[in-house]
Design a protein around this motif. Structure first.
Motif, short mmCIF file in Angstrom:
data_model
loop_
_atom_site.label_atom_id
_atom_site.label_comp_id
_atom_site.label_asym_id
_atom_site.label_seq_id
_atom_site.Cartn_x
_atom_site.Cartn_y
_atom_site.Cartn_z
N UNK A 106 -7.62 -0.41 0.14
CA UNK A 106 -8.01 0.93 0.60
C UNK A 106 -6.74 1.61 1.07
N UNK A 107 -6.64 2.91 0.82
CA UNK A 107 -5.46 3.67 1.25
C UNK A 107 -5.89 4.83 2.13
N UNK A 108 -5.07 5.08 3.15
CA UNK A 108 -5.28 6.21 4.07
C UNK A 108 -4.00 7.03 4.08
N UNK A 109 -4.17 8.34 3.91
CA UNK A 109 -3.02 9.23 3.79
C UNK A 109 -2.41 9.63 5.13
N UNK A 110 -1.38 10.50 5.08
CA UNK A 110 -0.67 10.93 6.28
C UNK A 110 -1.54 11.63 7.32
N UNK A 111 -2.67 12.17 6.90
CA UNK A 111 -3.57 12.82 7.87
C UNK A 111 -4.77 11.94 8.20
N UNK A 112 -4.63 10.64 7.94
CA UNK A 112 -5.63 9.61 8.25
C UNK A 112 -6.91 9.69 7.44
N UNK A 113 -6.92 10.45 6.36
CA UNK A 113 -8.11 10.49 5.51
C UNK A 113 -8.05 9.34 4.50
N UNK A 114 -9.24 8.81 4.19
CA UNK A 114 -9.30 7.75 3.19
C UNK A 114 -9.07 8.39 1.83
N UNK A 115 -8.19 7.80 1.06
CA UNK A 115 -7.83 8.36 -0.24
C UNK A 115 -8.71 7.79 -1.34
N UNK A 116 -8.96 8.61 -2.34
CA UNK A 116 -9.73 8.17 -3.50
C UNK A 116 -8.77 7.57 -4.51
N UNK A 117 -9.27 6.58 -5.23
CA UNK A 117 -8.44 5.96 -6.26
C UNK A 117 -8.19 6.98 -7.37
N UNK A 118 -7.08 6.82 -8.04
CA UNK A 118 -6.71 7.70 -9.14
C UNK A 118 -6.19 6.79 -10.26
N UNK A 119 -6.74 6.95 -11.47
CA UNK A 119 -6.32 6.07 -12.56
C UNK A 119 -4.88 6.35 -13.01
N UNK A 153 -8.05 -6.56 1.46
CA UNK A 153 -9.08 -7.54 1.80
C UNK A 153 -9.79 -7.91 0.51
N UNK A 154 -10.05 -9.20 0.28
CA UNK A 154 -10.80 -9.57 -0.92
C UNK A 154 -12.14 -8.84 -0.96
N UNK A 155 -12.46 -8.24 -2.08
CA UNK A 155 -13.68 -7.43 -2.17
C UNK A 155 -14.95 -8.27 -2.06
N UNK A 156 -14.84 -9.59 -2.16
CA UNK A 156 -16.02 -10.46 -2.03
C UNK A 156 -16.16 -11.06 -0.64
N UNK A 157 -15.19 -10.83 0.24
CA UNK A 157 -15.21 -11.40 1.58
C UNK A 157 -15.45 -10.30 2.61
N UNK A 158 -16.71 -10.07 2.95
CA UNK A 158 -17.08 -8.96 3.83
C UNK A 158 -16.75 -9.23 5.29
N UNK A 159 -16.48 -10.46 5.65
CA UNK A 159 -16.21 -10.80 7.05
C UNK A 159 -14.72 -10.86 7.37
N UNK A 160 -13.88 -10.85 6.34
CA UNK A 160 -12.43 -10.95 6.57
C UNK A 160 -11.91 -9.64 7.15
N UNK A 161 -10.92 -9.75 8.02
CA UNK A 161 -10.25 -8.58 8.56
C UNK A 161 -9.10 -8.22 7.63
N UNK A 162 -9.04 -6.97 7.25
CA UNK A 162 -8.03 -6.51 6.29
C UNK A 162 -6.63 -6.64 6.86
N UNK A 163 -5.67 -6.97 5.98
CA UNK A 163 -4.25 -6.93 6.32
C UNK A 163 -3.82 -5.48 6.18
N UNK A 164 -3.18 -4.93 7.22
CA UNK A 164 -2.83 -3.51 7.23
C UNK A 164 -1.32 -3.34 7.10
N UNK A 165 -0.96 -2.60 6.06
CA UNK A 165 0.45 -2.32 5.80
C UNK A 165 0.69 -0.83 6.07
N UNK A 166 1.88 -0.49 6.53
CA UNK A 166 2.25 0.91 6.72
C UNK A 166 3.56 1.15 5.98
N UNK A 167 3.57 2.21 5.16
CA UNK A 167 4.77 2.57 4.40
C UNK A 167 4.95 4.08 4.45
N UNK A 168 6.20 4.50 4.35
CA UNK A 168 6.51 5.92 4.31
C UNK A 168 6.87 6.29 2.87
#
Length: 170
Positions: A106-119, A153-168
């Motif tokens: 999952x990606x969140x942009x500079x204004x903290x909105x969740x981003x939609x995937x783009x092919x 986070x693995x899409x099949x593991x609903x209980x796992x806590x996501x690893x959060x990365x931050x990049x500029x």
């Protein structure tokens, strides 16, 4: 005189009782008003990983390899974001089952909105077998460039806590 006294007493009691009811109704509107103040309470510090870090979530390892803007646009895509960010990451399956890859970020942009995937070219939607690894490519549309958060986070593991990365991304 008794009738007059009784009418006045009843009227006064009714007025007092209605006033008490109306003031308590104003106090119980439901919910709690959220106010923004200069003295914000200390939020727990979230640990963000950075590009190149390898993080294990459940039985899957994720390594963020790159996050770059791309001029690539998909002519068949309905959305027309101002920017498209291409994310490349590596996945290693340490579980005993096949796992889906490509829908685990999952990606969140500079204004903290969740981003939609783009092919984008090379976008990955696949599975990998136990003990195997693969590079994954995802694209996300954004209104701005700047600080992005990526949650893996693995899409099949609903209980796992996501690893959060931050990049500029510039």
């Amino acid at each position: 005189m008794n009738k007059k006294f009784l009418v006045i007493a009843t009227t006064v009691l009714a007025a007092i009782s209605l006033t008490a009811c109306s003031s308590s109704n104003n106090d119980t509107q439901g919910g709690t008003k959220v106010t923004k103040s200069a003295n914000k309470k200390a939020q727990p510090k979230i640990k963000f990983y950075k590009k190149g870090d390898t993080v294990k979530v459940g039985k899957v390892e994720y390594t963020l390899k790159s996050v770059t803007p791309t001029a690539e646009r998909n002519e068949f895509e309905d959305s027309k974001p101002k920017y498209v960010v291409k994310v490349v990451y590596h996945v290693k399956n340490d579980s005993k089952e096949d796992i889906p890859i490509g829908g685990d970020a999952d990606a969140y942009g500079p204004t903290n909105e969740k981003l939609k995937t783009y092919p984008v070219s090379g976008s990955t939607l696949d599975t990998i077998a136990p003990g195997k690894e693969a590079d994954v490519i995802d694209g996300f549309g954004s209104k701005k460039l700047g600080a992005f958060e990526l949650h893996f986070r693995p899409s099949t593991d609903f209980e796992a806590t996501a690893a959060k990365f931050k990049v500029n991304v510039k």
